[in-house]
Design a protein around this motif. Structure first.
Motif, PDB file in Angstrom:
ATOM      1  N   GLU A  11       0.824  -1.209   0.000  1.00 22.02           N
ATOM      2  CA  GLU A  11       0.000   0.000   0.000  1.00 22.02           C
ATOM      3  C   GLU A  11       0.857   1.257   0.000  1.00 22.02           C
ATOM      4  O   GLU A  11       0.583   2.213  -0.715  1.00 22.02           O
ATOM      5  CB  GLU A  11      -0.908   0.032   1.235  1.00 22.02           C
ATOM      6  N   ARG A  36       1.108   4.174  -2.828  1.00 22.75           N
ATOM      7  CA  ARG A  36       0.771   5.533  -2.444  1.00 22.75           C
ATOM      8  C   ARG A  36       1.920   6.510  -2.675  1.00 22.75           C
ATOM      9  O   ARG A  36       1.714   7.656  -3.064  1.00 22.75           O
ATOM     10  CB  ARG A  36       0.367   5.551  -0.962  1.00 22.75           C
ATOM     11  N   LYS A  45      -3.421  -2.351   8.663  1.00 22.02           N
ATOM     12  CA  LYS A  45      -3.627  -1.324   7.644  1.00 22.02           C
ATOM     13  C   LYS A  45      -4.055  -0.007   8.282  1.00 22.02           C
ATOM     14  O   LYS A  45      -3.629   1.058   7.861  1.00 22.02           O
ATOM     15  CB  LYS A  45      -4.707  -1.780   6.654  1.00 22.02           C
TER      16      LYS A  45
END
Ligand SMILES: [Zn+2]
Length: 94
Positions: free
Chosen positions: A12, A16, A57
Motif C-alpha cells: 500500500e 501511495r 492497515k
C-alpha cells in the motif's frame, strides 16, 4: 490464514508513495523487486486472521510508524533504479 501484514502495508505504501520514490522505472518487475528487497529488510509481522490485517492497515495512518518503512522503501527503490533486474520490462538492450 497466515499473512505477513508488513507485505500488505508495504504494498500500500509503495502504491501511495511511488511518485516520491523517483524510481527510474516503475514496471511490474521493478515494483516487485522494490517490494521484495523491502520485505527482506523489514521485520516480518505475521498475523493469523483478517481482522488483524485490517488493524495493521489502519495503523498506516500513524505517520511515525510509516517513516521507518518509507525509508526502507526509498533505499530499496534507489538500489533497484541503479541496478534493475534483467527481467525489467523497459530495460534497454535486454
Ligand atoms: Zn522496470
Amino acid at each position: 490464514m497466515l499473512v505477513n501484514s508488513k507485505e500488505i502495508v508495504l504494498k500500500e505504501l509503495l502504491d501511495r508513495y511511488i511518485p516520491q520514490l523517483h524510481m527510474k522505472c516503475t514496471c511490474r518487475v521493478c515494483k516487485n523487486d522494490v517490494l521484495a528487497l523491502s520485505l527482506n529488510r523489514a521485520e516480518p509481522a505475521y498475523v493469523t486472521d483478517k481482522k488483524k490485517v485490517a488493524y495493521a492497515k489502519a495503523e498506516m495512518v500513524d505517520k511515525q510508524k510509516n517513516t521507518a518503512l518509507l525509508v526502507i522503501l526509498a533505499e530499496s527503490a534507489a538500489i533497484v533504479s541503479v541496478n534493475p533486474s534483467e527481467f525489467c520490462e523497459t530495460r534497454e538492450g535486454a
